[in-house]
Design a protein around this motif. Structure first.
Motif, PDB file in Angstrom:
ATOM      1  N   GLY A 180       0.822  -1.203   0.000  1.00 16.32           N
ATOM      2  CA  GLY A 180       0.000   0.000   0.000  1.00 16.32           C
ATOM      3  C   GLY A 180       0.857   1.254   0.000  1.00 16.32           C
ATOM      4  O   GLY A 180       1.998   1.245  -0.467  1.00 16.32           O
ATOM      5  N   MET A 181       0.284   2.335   0.514  1.00 13.89           N
ATOM      6  CA  MET A 181       0.971   3.637   0.537  1.00 13.89           C
ATOM      7  C   MET A 181       1.132   4.117   1.971  1.00 13.89           C
ATOM      8  O   MET A 181       0.235   3.973   2.801  1.00 13.89           O
ATOM      9  N   GLU A 182       2.290   4.679   2.262  1.00 16.43           N
ATOM     10  CA  GLU A 182       2.531   5.388   3.518  1.00 16.43           C
ATOM     11  C   GLU A 182       2.909   6.810   3.150  1.00 16.43           C
ATOM     12  O   GLU A 182       4.026   7.072   2.724  1.00 16.43           O
ATOM     13  N   GLU A 183       1.926   7.708   3.284  1.00 20.77           N
ATOM     14  CA  GLU A 183       2.062   9.091   2.828  1.00 20.77           C
ATOM     15  C   GLU A 183       2.386   9.108   1.337  1.00 20.77           C
ATOM     16  O   GLU A 183       1.576   8.709   0.525  1.00 20.77           O
ATOM     17  N   GLU A 184       3.590   9.510   0.919  1.00 26.57           N
ATOM     18  CA  GLU A 184       3.926   9.612  -0.503  1.00 26.57           C
ATOM     19  C   GLU A 184       4.712   8.408  -1.019  1.00 26.57           C
ATOM     20  O   GLU A 184       5.086   8.376  -2.188  1.00 26.57           O
ATOM     21  N   ILE A 185       4.971   7.426  -0.156  1.00 22.87           N
ATOM     22  CA  ILE A 185       5.886   6.331  -0.495  1.00 22.87           C
ATOM     23  C   ILE A 185       5.116   5.014  -0.585  1.00 22.87           C
ATOM     24  O   ILE A 185       4.237   4.727   0.237  1.00 22.87           O
ATOM     25  N   ILE A 186       5.469   4.193  -1.587  1.00 20.39           N
ATOM     26  CA  ILE A 186       4.907   2.841  -1.702  1.00 20.39           C
ATOM     27  C   ILE A 186       5.575   1.957  -0.654  1.00 20.39           C
ATOM     28  O   ILE A 186       6.811   1.876  -0.584  1.00 20.39           O
ATOM     29  N   SER A 187       4.771   1.331   0.178  1.00 22.48           N
ATOM     30  CA  SER A 187       5.327   0.455   1.213  1.00 22.48           C
ATOM     31  C   SER A 187       5.497  -0.953   0.654  1.00 22.48           C
ATOM     32  O   SER A 187       4.652  -1.457  -0.096  1.00 22.48           O
ATOM     33  N   MET A 188       6.604  -1.585   1.019  1.00 23.17           N
ATOM     34  CA  MET A 188       6.950  -2.908   0.501  1.00 23.17           C
ATOM     35  C   MET A 188       7.399  -3.793   1.655  1.00 23.17           C
ATOM     36  O   MET A 188       7.953  -3.317   2.641  1.00 23.17           O
ATOM     37  N   GLY A 189       7.161  -5.089   1.483  1.00 22.01           N
ATOM     38  CA  GLY A 189       7.597  -6.053   2.489  1.00 22.01           C
ATOM     39  C   GLY A 189       8.246  -7.255   1.832  1.00 22.01           C
ATOM     40  O   GLY A 189       7.727  -7.796   0.857  1.00 22.01           O
ATOM     41  N   THR A 190       9.393  -7.662   2.357  1.00 22.64           N
ATOM     42  CA  THR A 190      10.117  -8.800   1.786  1.00 22.64           C
ATOM     43  C   THR A 190       9.539 -10.109   2.321  1.00 22.64           C
ATOM     44  O   THR A 190       9.466 -10.315   3.536  1.00 22.64           O
ATOM     45  N   LEU A 191       9.131 -10.985   1.406  1.00 27.38           N
ATOM     46  CA  LEU A 191       8.616 -12.300   1.797  1.00 27.38           C
ATOM     47  C   LEU A 191       9.718 -13.352   1.795  1.00 27.38           C
ATOM     48  O   LEU A 191       9.762 -14.223   2.677  1.00 27.38           O
ATOM     49  N   PHE A 192      10.586 -13.298   0.792  1.00 31.02           N
ATOM     50  CA  PHE A 192      11.699 -14.248   0.677  1.00 31.02           C
ATOM     51  C   PHE A 192      12.942 -13.479   0.217  1.00 31.02           C
ATOM     52  O   PHE A 192      12.837 -12.493  -0.504  1.00 31.02           O
ATOM     53  N   SER A 193      14.107 -13.969   0.613  1.00 36.18           N
ATOM     54  CA  SER A 193      15.355 -13.383   0.125  1.00 36.18           C
ATOM     55  C   SER A 193      16.452 -14.444   0.154  1.00 36.18           C
ATOM     56  O   SER A 193      16.373 -15.417   0.909  1.00 36.18           O
ATOM     57  N   PHE A 194      17.465 -14.244  -0.682  1.00 32.81           N
ATOM     58  CA  PHE A 194      18.608 -15.158  -0.721  1.00 32.81           C
ATOM     59  C   PHE A 194      19.715 -14.574   0.144  1.00 32.81           C
ATOM     60  O   PHE A 194      20.118 -13.425  -0.028  1.00 32.81           O
ATOM     61  N   LYS A 195      20.230 -15.380   1.065  1.00 36.39           N
ATOM     62  CA  LYS A 195      21.301 -14.945   1.963  1.00 36.39           C
ATOM     63  C   LYS A 195      22.595 -15.630   1.566  1.00 36.39           C
ATOM     64  O   LYS A 195      22.707 -16.854   1.625  1.00 36.39           O
ATOM     65  N   TYR A 196      23.572 -14.830   1.151  1.00 41.18           N
ATOM     66  CA  TYR A 196      24.883 -15.350   0.745  1.00 41.18           C
ATOM     67  C   TYR A 196      25.664 -15.800   1.978  1.00 41.18           C
ATOM     68  O   TYR A 196      25.738 -15.086   2.977  1.00 41.18           O
ATOM     69  N   MET A 197      26.275 -17.000   1.900  1.00 33.86           N
ATOM     70  CA  MET A 197      26.976 -17.560   3.053  1.00 33.86           C
ATOM     71  C   MET A 197      28.393 -18.021   2.734  1.00 33.86           C
ATOM     72  O   MET A 197      29.006 -18.727   3.518  1.00 33.86           O
ATOM     73  N   GLY A 198      28.921 -17.653   1.578  1.00 32.36           N
ATOM     74  CA  GLY A 198      30.289 -18.058   1.264  1.00 32.36           C
ATOM     75  C   GLY A 198      30.385 -18.746  -0.080  1.00 32.36           C
ATOM     76  O   GLY A 198      29.486 -18.669  -0.919  1.00 32.36           O
ATOM     77  N   GLU A 199      31.501 -19.437  -0.279  1.00 32.84           N
ATOM     78  CA  GLU A 199      31.794 -20.073  -1.561  1.00 32.84           C
ATOM     79  C   GLU A 199      32.190 -21.520  -1.349  1.00 32.84           C
ATOM     80  O   GLU A 199      32.950 -21.852  -0.435  1.00 32.84           O
ATOM     81  N   ASN A 200      31.684 -22.421  -2.193  1.00 35.07           N
ATOM     82  CA  ASN A 200      32.049 -23.825  -2.153  1.00 35.07           C
ATOM     83  C   ASN A 200      33.407 -24.038  -2.822  1.00 35.07           C
ATOM     84  O   ASN A 200      33.868 -23.195  -3.588  1.00 35.07           O
ATOM     85  N   PRO A 201      34.059 -25.189  -2.574  1.00 32.86           N
ATOM     86  CA  PRO A 201      35.363 -25.461  -3.192  1.00 32.86           C
ATOM     87  C   PRO A 201      35.337 -25.427  -4.719  1.00 32.86           C
ATOM     88  O   PRO A 201      36.340 -25.107  -5.349  1.00 32.86           O
ATOM     89  N   ASP A 202      34.175 -25.747  -5.339  1.00 31.46           N
ATOM     90  CA  ASP A 202      34.095 -25.754  -6.797  1.00 31.46           C
ATOM     91  C   ASP A 202      33.802 -24.366  -7.383  1.00 31.46           C
ATOM     92  O   ASP A 202      33.624 -24.229  -8.592  1.00 31.46           O
ATOM     93  N   GLY A 203      33.769 -23.341  -6.551  1.00 33.56           N
ATOM     94  CA  GLY A 203      33.549 -21.983  -7.027  1.00 33.56           C
ATOM     95  C   GLY A 203      32.104 -21.532  -7.007  1.00 33.56           C
ATOM     96  O   GLY A 203      31.829 -20.352  -7.248  1.00 33.56           O
ATOM     97  N   THR A 204      31.166 -22.450  -6.760  1.00 29.29           N
ATOM     98  CA  THR A 204      29.763 -22.059  -6.678  1.00 29.29           C
ATOM     99  C   THR A 204      29.495 -21.359  -5.350  1.00 29.29           C
ATOM    100  O   THR A 204      30.193 -21.591  -4.352  1.00 29.29           O
TER     101      THR A 204
END
Length: 452
Positions: free
Chosen positions: A391-415
């Protein structure tokens, strides 16, 4: 006859026949290369192109092979069977296809083909660019291939019209830009049309999404949420849109609108619309905004715009706000919040005389979800954020994150190593989920993702 029987000399500025390859000094490799070029030029001189293009690749290849043997024997040039087959295949591709690019077009592991002048051809495999050992003979050769692409769709590419957007017969998108705009020589960029029908199971295997996130997004598509998929170039937006569209019921009427048809919609009631560029005289152009407006008169249940990039954003928001729930589109953006700013700017481009608050109010009421994607440094295309507009909060569109990807490092194969996290809470569209009987299933997927 298609091929002449008489050996015809090559034309040179002096009017003399060029020296036979074995007459010239040089290493054995240089002589072999010269012999191949000599044979290639002689074959081209004995072929009637207008007739050759009507032949099948197999028939043309057989006749070219016989001609290669005839020329090599007549000029006492040494050419082995492997070189003969390679030269014959190359010339068939040259005459009926796109020359050295033909093999790359047949390679299913290649997603993008990027020609930077005659001497550099890059490809993208598994999300990473690599330089191939293929080359064109000259810039003129690249331009010849570009002109063949243009002529196949009734367009032209020359100094007076140095840019071209086109589509190959297999659906692949092509962009061409030539000098004087391109300093490096003629450049061709091809985004290949995927022959693989993508679904959420395959996206899980490719690590684009997790199982609970895939389930949640499947439910969002089934419950007719209005969804925008954002991301950079090559981040997998269209592929993901294809997967989302598979969740649409067969009983719905879908109108798809694209610059170049890429969507692979499997439903029986689909109408695909495609923009039209101006003709040689600069007339007859049909842009996406024209098609979105026309689609509203075609009794659609859902409208899918392959990519919103201009004033059609205003008409798309209007459609989402006037009963066409479940509509989807993609947009170039660096984040979910940036996608909102881009939509605002596009609506302003439509020359609508609306205050910014009214524009933002339309966006907030039209769009339910923004799914943001990135091609990460390990080459994997991932969903990095799923955001709802609340929705709207005054002049700004309000947003909420449902899912996100959290980076945790690198595997030995580079992935890259990471997890998909969910943010708790009841989404604002919960009543829509409950209406379709999938509210509890969405909550379970949301909760399962939070616990992984």
């Amino acid at each position: 006859m298609i091929f002449g029987t008489k050996n015809i000399a090559l034309e040179v500025p002096s009017g003399r026949r060029p020296a036979k390859p074995d007459d010239a000094a040089g290493t054995a490799s240089e002589k072999a290369h010269a012999a191949m070029n000599f044979i290639r030029d002689e074959v081209l001189r004995r072929i009637e192109p207008a007739i050759a293009v009507k032949m099948s690749p197999r028939e043309l290849g057989e006749r070219i092979s016989r001609l290669i043997v005839d020329i090599a024997s007549g000029q006492h040039l040494l050419i082995n069977e492997y070189e003969q087959r390679a030269l014959s295949s190359e010339m068939v591709d040259e005459m009926l296809g796109l020359g050295p690019l033909e093999g790359l077009l047949r390679d299913d592991s290649v997603n993008d083909i990027l020609v930077n002048g005659a001497g550099m051809i890059f490809v993208e495999r598994h999300g990473k660019l690599e330089l191939t050992n293929l080359t064109f003979r000259s810039d003129a050769h690249v331009l010849h291939v570009a002109q063949r692409i243009a002529s196949s769709i009734g367009r032209r590419i020359d100094e007076s019209s140095p840019m071209l957007d086109a589509r190959l017969a297999d659906g692949s998108r092509v962009n061409v830009i030539i000098p004087p705009l391109s300093i490096k020589g003629p450049c061709i960029s091809i985004r290949k049309f995927s022959r693989i029908t993508m679904d959420f199971q395959k996206l899980v295997e490719l690590r684009t999404v997790s199982v609970p996130l895939a389930r949640a997004l499947e439910i969002a598509a089934r419950c007719r949420l209005n969804i925008v998929i954002s991301g950079g170039t090559g981040s997998g937006k269209t592929t993901f849109l294809n997967a989302m569209s598979k969740m649409i019921s067969n009983g719905e009427r879908i109108i798809s609108i694209e610059d170049a048809a890429e969507l692979q919609l499997q439903q029986p009631h689909v109408v695909q619309l495609e923009t039209r560029p101006p003709n040689i005289e600069g007339q007859g152009q049909i842009v996406q905004r024209d098609l979105v407006r026309n689609a509203l008169r075609m009794r659609p249940d859902r409208i899918i715009v392959g990519e919103v990039r201009g004033p059609e954003a205003f008409d798309m928001m209007q459609a989402m706000n006037t009963g066409h729930n479940g509509s989807m589109s993609t947009i170039h953006a660096n984040s979910a919040r940036d996608a909102i700013a881009r939509i605002e700017n596009m609506i302003i481009m439509a020359n609508v005389n609306l205050p910014m608050r009214a524009i933002r109010g339309q966006i907030a009421s039209a769009v339910d979800l923004i799914i943001h994607m990135e091609r990460m440094r390990d080459g994997v295309r991932r969903v990095t954020e799923v955001t709802e507009l609340t929705g709207m909060e005054e002049e700004i569109i309000s947003m909420g994150t449902l899912f996100s990807f959290k980076y945790m490092g690198e595997n030995p194969d580079g992935t890259l190593k990471g997890v998909f996290e969910s943010r708790g809470g009841r989404p604002h569209f919960q009543s829509r989920l409950d209406y379709f009987g999938l509210g509890e299933a969405f909550t379970e997927a949301h909760s399962a993702q939070a616990s992984t």
